[in-house]
Scaffold this motif. Structure first.
Motif, short mmCIF file in Angstrom:
data_model
loop_
_atom_site.label_atom_id
_atom_site.label_comp_id
_atom_site.label_asym_id
_atom_site.label_seq_id
_atom_site.Cartn_x
_atom_site.Cartn_y
_atom_site.Cartn_z
N LEU A 17 0.82 -1.20 0.00
CA LEU A 17 0.00 0.00 0.00
C LEU A 17 0.86 1.26 0.00
N GLU A 18 1.94 1.28 0.75
CA GLU A 18 2.84 2.44 0.78
C GLU A 18 3.50 2.67 -0.57
N VAL A 19 3.89 1.62 -1.23
CA VAL A 19 4.51 1.71 -2.54
C VAL A 19 3.51 2.26 -3.55
N LEU A 20 2.26 1.80 -3.51
CA LEU A 20 1.23 2.26 -4.43
C LEU A 20 0.91 3.74 -4.21
N VAL A 21 0.85 4.17 -2.93
CA VAL A 21 0.59 5.59 -2.63
C VAL A 21 1.75 6.45 -3.14
N ALA A 22 2.95 6.03 -2.91
CA ALA A 22 4.12 6.79 -3.37
C ALA A 22 4.14 6.87 -4.90
N MET A 23 3.85 5.77 -5.57
CA MET A 23 3.84 5.77 -7.04
C MET A 23 2.72 6.66 -7.58
N SER A 24 1.56 6.66 -6.92
CA SER A 24 0.46 7.50 -7.40
C SER A 24 0.79 8.98 -7.19
N LEU A 25 1.45 9.32 -6.09
CA LEU A 25 1.88 10.70 -5.86
C LEU A 25 2.88 11.16 -6.92
N VAL A 26 3.84 10.31 -7.21
CA VAL A 26 4.84 10.66 -8.22
C VAL A 26 4.19 10.78 -9.60
N ALA A 27 3.29 9.86 -9.93
CA ALA A 27 2.64 9.89 -11.24
C ALA A 27 1.74 11.12 -11.38
N SER A 28 0.97 11.43 -10.33
CA SER A 28 0.07 12.58 -10.42
C SER A 28 0.86 13.89 -10.50
#
Length: 96
Positions: free
Chosen positions: A8-19
């Protein structure tokens, strides 16, 4: 507990970077579009200023040539105004 990141932490970090990547790229594209529009406007303004300056120059040249032709028309047989006799019409001027 395990040392590391959970999914979940990896997905949140990736979504922040992508957005943030998408947001910055949209901002960059908007700035590039505005820059190209400004450059086009500047080019049009320069062309308009050049046309205006040429119009002013042409008008000045026409005015100058008209003044020269008037001078030539005023001069009879090559005699300048300064060397022509001045008719006083019977009036005399006295300075006191």
């Amino acid at each position: 507990m395990a040392n590391g990141f959970i999914l979940l932490e990896v997905l949140v970090a990736m979504s922040l970077v992508a957005s943030s990547w998408v947001g910055l790229s949209n901002t960059y594209q908007g700035m590039i579009l505005r820059l190209s529009q400004l450059q086009e406007k500047r080019a049009e303004l320069r062309k308009e200023m050049d046309r205006h300056e040429l119009d002013i120059l042409t008008a000045a040249q026409l005015n100058h040539s008209n003044q020269i032709s008037r001078k030539l028309a005023d001069e009879s047989i090559g005699m300048s105004r300064r060397s022509r006799p001045i008719s006083s019409l019977g009036r005399t001027t006295h300075k006191k």
